[in-house]
Design an enzyme around this catalytic site. Structure first.
Site, PDB file in Angstrom:
ATOM      1  N   TYR A  47       0.820  -1.228   0.000  1.00  0.00           N
ATOM      2  CA  TYR A  47       0.000   0.000   0.000  1.00  0.00           C
ATOM      3  C   TYR A  47       0.854   1.279   0.000  1.00  0.00           C
ATOM      4  O   TYR A  47       0.318   2.371  -0.187  1.00  0.00           O
ATOM      5  CB  TYR A  47      -0.982  -0.006   1.177  1.00  0.00           C
ATOM      6  CG  TYR A  47      -2.239  -0.794   0.894  1.00  0.00           C
ATOM      7  CD1 TYR A  47      -3.440  -0.159   0.610  1.00  0.00           C
ATOM      8  CD2 TYR A  47      -2.228  -2.193   0.886  1.00  0.00           C
ATOM      9  CE1 TYR A  47      -4.603  -0.882   0.335  1.00  0.00           C
ATOM     10  CE2 TYR A  47      -3.371  -2.921   0.610  1.00  0.00           C
ATOM     11  CZ  TYR A  47      -4.557  -2.259   0.335  1.00  0.00           C
ATOM     12  OH  TYR A  47      -5.690  -2.981   0.055  1.00  0.00           O
ATOM     13  N   ILE A 133      -5.488   5.096   2.633  1.00  0.00           N
ATOM     14  CA  ILE A 133      -4.424   5.629   1.773  1.00  0.00           C
ATOM     15  C   ILE A 133      -4.669   5.352   0.290  1.00  0.00           C
ATOM     16  O   ILE A 133      -4.176   6.070  -0.583  1.00  0.00           O
ATOM     17  CB  ILE A 133      -3.045   5.061   2.209  1.00  0.00           C
ATOM     18  CG1 ILE A 133      -1.882   5.877   1.642  1.00  0.00           C
ATOM     19  CG2 ILE A 133      -2.894   3.592   1.801  1.00  0.00           C
ATOM     20  CD1 ILE A 133      -1.578   7.140   2.369  1.00  0.00           C
ATOM     21  N   GLY A 156     -21.515   2.217  -1.217  1.00  0.00           N
ATOM     22  CA  GLY A 156     -22.244   1.055  -1.698  1.00  0.00           C
ATOM     23  C   GLY A 156     -23.649   0.929  -1.120  1.00  0.00           C
ATOM     24  O   GLY A 156     -24.453   0.136  -1.598  1.00  0.00           O
ATOM     25  N   GLU A 224     -14.707  -1.900  10.472  1.00  0.00           N
ATOM     26  CA  GLU A 224     -15.874  -1.174   9.954  1.00  0.00           C
ATOM     27  C   GLU A 224     -17.164  -1.636  10.657  1.00  0.00           C
ATOM     28  O   GLU A 224     -18.063  -0.822  10.907  1.00  0.00           O
ATOM     29  CB  GLU A 224     -15.992  -1.388   8.441  1.00  0.00           C
ATOM     30  CG  GLU A 224     -17.065  -0.556   7.772  1.00  0.00           C
ATOM     31  CD  GLU A 224     -17.003  -0.699   6.258  1.00  0.00           C
ATOM     32  OE1 GLU A 224     -16.382   0.164   5.610  1.00  0.00           O
ATOM     33  OE2 GLU A 224     -17.559  -1.690   5.737  1.00  0.00           O
TER      34      GLU A 224
END
Length: 273
Positions: A47, A133, A156, A224
């Site tokens: 990442y 990021i 979504g 989440e």
């Protein structure tokens, strides 16, 4: 005013869309406060390739005219590119160890942010945004986003019925949300607020993650899921529309007048290995 979208939550927190605020008025209120805004972002493993684009786009669009500290958490400091920053903006590398799986990395983020606030950033910033990021800024992100504790609606799920939200549905998890409960489905890629409030929020989420871990459970969508559970009982004081958390793979619906911050298209399997 916008008639086509929900602009206030049932608990009367504003939902920020293009057309619901006046940037000039907000700037005239916030500029004199001489604020410093912090950003945390995690660049672990592959990442690190997203850091350059993230920072270059943030320098164009994120909190222009304000002092900003970027805190980049990474297991690979030598691969982080040098990006030219505007005056009053600084870049800090926070070394962190790499965990074996991306799920574990995701779960550890709350703990790492919490520790960093306690040790360092509570003295350095007024507000703190915790952002993914692998995203890029396309349009202005300004003081309209500032609030005590701020969540963002997941792109979504902003126009689907609540029964389809991917909440954690096992009652054995500390992130459990029963059927028929919940307000929005919030994205884990964007949250923020006053640094003290972000400290309290990340502490609670870290604790509920540890409770699950002790019981051998990993919530459906890791942190989440815990973030959504937290915001069910402690409502955010401001909610950002999906303009502030979009996804480059999705077509732009008519409600989205402009995209401010969006996930870049990539091969997830390849970057997570």
């Amino acid at each position: 005013r916008r008639q086509d979208v929900l602009t206030v939550t049932p608990w009367l927190a504003p939902i920020v869309w293009e057309g619901t605020f006046n940037s000039e008025i907000l700037d005239s209120a916030y500029r004199p406060l001489n604020l410093t805004i912090g950003v945390t972002a995690f660049a672990i493993g592959k990442y690190t390739r997203f850091v350059g684009h993230f920072l270059e786009s943030a320098e164009k669009h994120f909190m222009k005219g304000y002092r900003v500290n970027y805190y980049i958490f990474t297991d690979n400091p030598e691969t982080i590119p040098d990006v030219q920053l505007q005056p009053g903006r600084r870049f800090v590398i926070v070394p962190i160890k790499k965990y074996p799986s991306w799920q574990e990395i995701s779960m550890r983020r709350m703990e790492a942010i919490n520790k960093h606030i306690a040790e360092t950033s509570h003295r350095e910033v007024d507000y703190l945004f915790c952002l993914d990021i692998d995203m890029v800024f396309y349009n202005a992100w300004g003081p309209e986003t500032l609030g005590d504790i701020v969540a963002a609606i997941h792109p979504g799920y902003f126009n689907v019925p609540r029964s389809q939200f991917p909440y954690e549905r096992r009652s054995s998890s500390a992130a459990y949300i029963p059927d028929g409960e919940g307000d929005f489905y919030y994205g884990g890629a964007v949250f923020g607020g006053l640094v003290k409030k972000v400290y309290e929020f990340t502490k609670t989420c870290h604790m509920t993650i540890l409770m699950d871990k002790a019981n051998g459970i990993m919530a459906a969508w890791q942190e989440e899921s815990h973030l959504n559970r937290h915001f069910l009982s402690r409502k955010p004081s401001k909610v950002l529309s999906p303009e502030y958390l979009w996804d480059d793979r999705k077509p732009k619906p008519p409600e989205i007048h402009l995209i401010r911050f969006s996930t870049v298209d990539k091969n997830y399997k390849e970057v997570r290995d």
